[in-house]
Design a protein around this motif. Structure first.
Motif, PDB file in Angstrom:
ATOM      1  N   ILE A  19       0.918  -1.249  -0.075  1.00 35.69           N
ATOM      2  CA  ILE A  19       0.170  -0.075  -0.054  1.00 35.69           C
ATOM      3  C   ILE A  19       0.847   1.128  -0.061  1.00 35.69           C
ATOM      4  CG2 ILE A  19      -1.555   1.233   1.358  1.00 35.69           C
ATOM      5  CD1 ILE A  19      -3.034  -1.080  -0.073  1.00 35.69           C
ATOM      6  N   TYR A  20       1.831   1.128   0.730  1.00 36.90           N
ATOM      7  CA  TYR A  20       2.772   2.426   0.877  1.00 36.90           C
ATOM      8  C   TYR A  20       3.491   2.536  -0.587  1.00 36.90           C
ATOM      9  CZ  TYR A  20       6.377   5.491   2.787  1.00 36.90           C
ATOM     10  OH  TYR A  20       7.142   6.537   2.831  1.00 36.90           O
ATOM     11  N   SER A  35       4.132   5.896  -5.602  1.00 34.54           N
ATOM     12  CA  SER A  35       4.156   5.878  -6.831  1.00 34.54           C
ATOM     13  C   SER A  35       3.270   6.493  -7.518  1.00 34.54           C
ATOM     14  CB  SER A  35       4.094   4.273  -7.654  1.00 34.54           C
ATOM     15  OG  SER A  35       2.904   3.667  -7.297  1.00 34.54           O
ATOM     16  N   TYR A  36       1.931   6.707  -6.921  1.00 35.08           N
ATOM     17  CA  TYR A  36       0.740   7.441  -7.603  1.00 35.08           C
ATOM     18  C   TYR A  36       1.092   8.984  -7.350  1.00 35.08           C
ATOM     19  CZ  TYR A  36      -3.450   9.858  -8.011  1.00 35.08           C
ATOM     20  OH  TYR A  36      -4.483  10.905  -8.376  1.00 35.08           O
ATOM     21  N   ALA A  37       1.634   9.281  -6.025  1.00 39.01           N
ATOM     22  CA  ALA A  37       2.144  10.554  -5.707  1.00 39.01           C
ATOM     23  C   ALA A  37       2.942  11.139  -6.591  1.00 39.01           C
ATOM     24  CB  ALA A  37       2.276  10.812  -4.122  1.00 39.01           C
ATOM     25  N   TYR A  38       3.937  10.256  -6.850  1.00 42.70           N
ATOM     26  CA  TYR A  38       5.196  10.678  -7.860  1.00 42.70           C
ATOM     27  C   TYR A  38       4.649  10.756  -9.247  1.00 42.70           C
ATOM     28  CZ  TYR A  38       9.593  10.344 -10.509  1.00 42.70           C
ATOM     29  OH  TYR A  38      10.512  10.354 -11.249  1.00 42.70           O
ATOM     30  N   TYR A  39       4.020   9.965  -9.750  1.00 43.76           N
ATOM     31  CA  TYR A  39       3.389  10.084 -11.073  1.00 43.76           C
ATOM     32  C   TYR A  39       2.466  11.515 -11.152  1.00 43.76           C
ATOM     33  CZ  TYR A  39       0.263   9.223 -15.126  1.00 43.76           C
ATOM     34  OH  TYR A  39      -0.460   9.517 -16.438  1.00 43.76           O
ATOM     35  N   SER A  40       1.351  11.688 -10.257  1.00 44.54           N
ATOM     36  CA  SER A  40       0.799  12.922 -10.179  1.00 44.54           C
ATOM     37  C   SER A  40       1.623  14.252 -10.028  1.00 44.54           C
ATOM     38  CB  SER A  40      -0.097  12.839  -8.869  1.00 44.54           C
ATOM     39  OG  SER A  40      -1.030  14.057  -8.766  1.00 44.54           O
ATOM     40  N   ASN A  41       2.665  14.282  -9.149  1.00 42.32           N
ATOM     41  CA  ASN A  41       3.668  15.327  -9.159  1.00 42.32           C
ATOM     42  C   ASN A  41       4.147  15.653 -10.278  1.00 42.32           C
ATOM     43  OD1 ASN A  41       2.848  15.925  -6.512  1.00 42.32           O
ATOM     44  ND2 ASN A  41       4.645  14.851  -5.582  1.00 42.32           N
ATOM     45  N   ASN A  42       4.606  14.708 -11.202  1.00 39.15           N
ATOM     46  CA  ASN A  42       5.341  14.867 -12.274  1.00 39.15           C
ATOM     47  C   ASN A  42       4.419  15.316 -13.569  1.00 39.15           C
ATOM     48  OD1 ASN A  42       7.915  14.101 -11.577  1.00 39.15           O
ATOM     49  ND2 ASN A  42       7.807  12.156 -12.159  1.00 39.15           N
ATOM     50  N   GLN A  83       4.428  16.159   0.908  1.00 39.58           N
ATOM     51  CA  GLN A  83       4.500  15.393   2.085  1.00 39.58           C
ATOM     52  C   GLN A  83       3.914  14.123   2.102  1.00 39.58           C
ATOM     53  OE1 GLN A  83       2.519  18.228   4.358  1.00 39.58           O
ATOM     54  NE2 GLN A  83       4.253  19.708   4.638  1.00 39.58           N
ATOM     55  N   ALA A  84       3.837  13.454   0.926  1.00 38.27           N
ATOM     56  CA  ALA A  84       3.081  12.339   0.917  1.00 38.27           C
ATOM     57  C   ALA A  84       3.912  10.969   1.502  1.00 38.27           C
ATOM     58  CB  ALA A  84       2.810  12.039  -0.719  1.00 38.27           C
ATOM     59  N   VAL A  85       5.355  11.177   1.379  1.00 39.50           N
ATOM     60  CA  VAL A  85       5.902  10.276   2.004  1.00 39.50           C
ATOM     61  C   VAL A  85       5.604  10.109   3.626  1.00 39.50           C
ATOM     62  CG1 VAL A  85       8.379   9.851   2.714  1.00 39.50           C
ATOM     63  CG2 VAL A  85       7.871  10.619   0.466  1.00 39.50           C
ATOM     64  N   VAL A  86       5.220  11.151   4.183  1.00 37.30           N
ATOM     65  CA  VAL A  86       4.913  11.030   5.668  1.00 37.30           C
ATOM     66  C   VAL A  86       3.655  10.648   5.670  1.00 37.30           C
ATOM     67  CG1 VAL A  86       4.824  12.220   7.839  1.00 37.30           C
ATOM     68  CG2 VAL A  86       6.879  12.554   6.372  1.00 37.30           C
ATOM     69  N   MET A  87       2.576  11.219   5.090  1.00 31.78           N
ATOM     70  CA  MET A  87       1.451  11.278   5.065  1.00 31.78           C
ATOM     71  C   MET A  87       0.772   9.748   4.765  1.00 31.78           C
ATOM     72  SD  MET A  87      -0.273  14.840   3.843  1.00 31.78           S
ATOM     73  CE  MET A  87      -1.103  14.101   2.560  1.00 31.78           C
ATOM     74  N   LEU A  88       1.332   9.032   4.032  1.00 31.69           N
ATOM     75  CA  LEU A  88       0.976   7.687   3.531  1.00 31.69           C
ATOM     76  C   LEU A  88       1.242   6.716   4.806  1.00 31.69           C
ATOM     77  CD1 LEU A  88       1.838   7.680   0.111  1.00 31.69           C
ATOM     78  CD2 LEU A  88      -0.325   7.491   0.566  1.00 31.69           C
ATOM     79  N   ILE A  89       2.099   6.928   5.739  1.00 33.69           N
ATOM     80  CA  ILE A  89       2.644   5.864   6.792  1.00 33.69           C
ATOM     81  C   ILE A  89       1.108   5.543   7.597  1.00 33.69           C
ATOM     82  CG2 ILE A  89       3.917   5.713   8.786  1.00 33.69           C
ATOM     83  CD1 ILE A  89       6.161   7.326   7.404  1.00 33.69           C
ATOM     84  N   PRO A  90       0.472   6.347   7.856  1.00 33.11           N
ATOM     85  CA  PRO A  90      -0.748   5.867   8.786  1.00 33.11           C
ATOM     86  C   PRO A  90      -1.649   5.286   7.803  1.00 33.11           C
ATOM     87  CG  PRO A  90      -0.193   8.311   9.214  1.00 33.11           C
ATOM     88  CD  PRO A  90       0.633   7.866   8.254  1.00 33.11           C
ATOM     89  N   VAL A  91      -1.787   5.570   6.747  1.00 34.02           N
ATOM     90  CA  VAL A  91      -2.767   5.044   5.624  1.00 34.02           C
ATOM     91  C   VAL A  91      -2.267   3.524   5.447  1.00 34.02           C
ATOM     92  CG1 VAL A  91      -3.723   4.920   3.608  1.00 34.02           C
ATOM     93  CG2 VAL A  91      -3.448   7.161   4.858  1.00 34.02           C
TER      94      VAL A  91
END
Length: 107
Positions: free
Chosen positions: A15-16, A21-28, A69-77
Motif C-alpha cells: 500500500i505504501y 508511486s501514485y504521488a510521484y506520477y501525479s506530481n510529475n 509530504q506524501a511520504v509522511v502522510m501515507l505511513i498511517p494509511v
C-alpha cells in the motif's frame, strides 16, 4: 515469522509503495502542466502568464500544498490497511481452526 505478521507487513509495504508511486506520477504530471504554461521558467505562473486555459492550473497550484509530504502522510494509511489485513488473516485462520476442530455430536 508468523504468517499473520507477514501478511500485515507485506500489505503495509504494498500500500505504501503504491501510494508513493501514485504521488510521484501525479506530481510529475502536474509539474509538466505548470511547465507548459510557465513561459519564463521560474517554476510558478505569474500574473503576466495567466490566461483562460492556465486558470485551472493556477487554482490547482493553490490547493496542492501537501503533495510533497506524501511520504509522511501515507505511513498511517498504509499501517491501517496492514493492520486490517493482519486482523482479517487472524480471523480467517481462527475460523478455519474452529471448523477443523468441530465436535460432531450426532450419532
Amino acid at each position: 515469522m508468523n504468517r499473520i505478521l507477514k501478511v500485515g507487513i507485506i500489505t503495509t509495504i504494498l500500500i505504501y509503495c503504491c501510494g508513493l508511486s501514485y504521488a510521484y506520477y501525479s506530481n510529475n504530471k502536474f509539474k509538466e502542466q505548470v511547465a507548459f504554461y510557465d513561459k519564463d521558467n521560474n517554476g510558478i505562473i505569474d500574473n503576466k502568464e495567466i490566461n483562460e486555459s492556465s486558470i485551472t492550473i493556477v487554482k490547482q497550484m493553490s490547493k496542492r500544498k501537501t503533495t510533497e509530504q506524501a511520504v509522511v502522510m501515507l505511513i498511517p494509511v498504509a499501517l491501517i490497511f496492514g493492520l486490517f489485513a493482519a486482523g482479517a488473516t487472524f480471523l480467517l485462520k481462527k475460523m478455519k481452526r474452529i471448523d477443523r476442530e468441530e465436535i460432531n455430536y450426532q450419532k
